[in-house]
Design an enzyme around this catalytic site. Structure first.
Site, PDB file in Angstrom:
ATOM      1  N   TYR A 116     -29.379  12.102 -13.059  1.00  0.00           N
ATOM      2  CA  TYR A 116     -28.135  12.399 -13.752  1.00  0.00           C
ATOM      3  C   TYR A 116     -26.965  12.078 -12.838  1.00  0.00           C
ATOM      4  CZ  TYR A 116     -26.924  16.829 -11.382  1.00  0.00           C
ATOM      5  OH  TYR A 116     -26.549  17.775 -10.464  1.00  0.00           O
ATOM      6  N   CYS A 117     -25.786  11.952 -13.449  1.00  0.00           N
ATOM      7  CA  CYS A 117     -24.546  11.688 -12.712  1.00  0.00           C
ATOM      8  C   CYS A 117     -23.435  12.492 -13.380  1.00  0.00           C
ATOM      9  CB  CYS A 117     -24.254  10.191 -12.670  1.00  0.00           C
ATOM     10  SG  CYS A 117     -24.077   9.430 -14.298  1.00  0.00           S
ATOM     11  N   ARG A 118     -22.287  11.921 -13.558  1.00  0.00           N
ATOM     12  CA  ARG A 118     -21.188  12.614 -14.241  1.00  0.00           C
ATOM     13  C   ARG A 118     -21.319  12.488 -15.748  1.00  0.00           C
ATOM     14  NH1 ARG A 118     -16.578  10.968 -16.509  1.00  0.00           N
ATOM     15  NH2 ARG A 118     -14.930  12.508 -16.777  1.00  0.00           N
ATOM     16  N   TRP A 167     -23.687  15.561 -15.970  1.00  0.00           N
ATOM     17  CA  TRP A 167     -22.938  16.736 -15.549  1.00  0.00           C
ATOM     18  C   TRP A 167     -21.965  17.221 -16.621  1.00  0.00           C
ATOM     19  CZ3 TRP A 167     -23.105  20.836 -12.887  1.00  0.00           C
ATOM     20  CH2 TRP A 167     -21.958  21.577 -12.641  1.00  0.00           C
TER      21      TRP A 167
END
Length: 145
Positions: free
Chosen positions: A101-103, A131
């Site tokens: 996952y990231c932003r 996120w």
């Protein structure tokens, strides 16, 4: 003899395609991620946050390890003992989900694409909402399903 070589080559190609089809599963939903975090998921997992450290400092999903996107391919090419020494967790195996996952989901999909090339034996998944989705949903204390 040429038929035997072609048959072996076809069998190898089929095996590679079947392994790839198995190793890339559907995206992870918030509910599935929440179950994993709370220990009621169906498979072991490694959750990898590919954001930069300054972004992670603003908050992260519980149980996640930070491996910035620029380091992902190199990290997953490391031998198990070096991976553990550098990141403090065991290098994932084919018996568990590796979730990125990231932003917002774009960099995490890039990480999925990179790791598929480095280690096609892994079961690689993307938490596409990332996120933004987690922080929005985790605050309302939705019950586990």
């Amino acid at each position: 003899m040429a038929h035997l070589v072609r048959a072996q080559s076809s069998a190898r190609l089929f095996t590679q395609l079947a392994r790839r089809a198995y190793s890339v599963k559907a995206d992870v939903s918030f509910d599935e991620l929440k179950q994993n975090i709370h220990g009621v998921g169906h498979r072991p997992y490694l959750l990898v946050d590919v954001r930069e450290p300054n972004e992670v400092a603003e908050g992260k999903v519980p149980t996640a390890v930070n491996i910035p996107l620029g380091s992902v391919a190199t990290a997953f090419a490391l031998p198990s003992n070096e991976f553990k020494a550098k990141y403090g967790v065991d290098r994932p195996s084919a018996d568990e989900d590796t979730i990125f996952y990231c932003r917002s989901g774009k960099r995490s999909q890039n990480a999925v694409d990179q790791v598929e090339k480095v280690d096609p034996s892994l079961v690689i998944r993307n938490y596409r909402g990332s996120w933004l989705n987690y922080s929005e949903n985790a605050l309302d204390n939705k019950p586990l399903k």
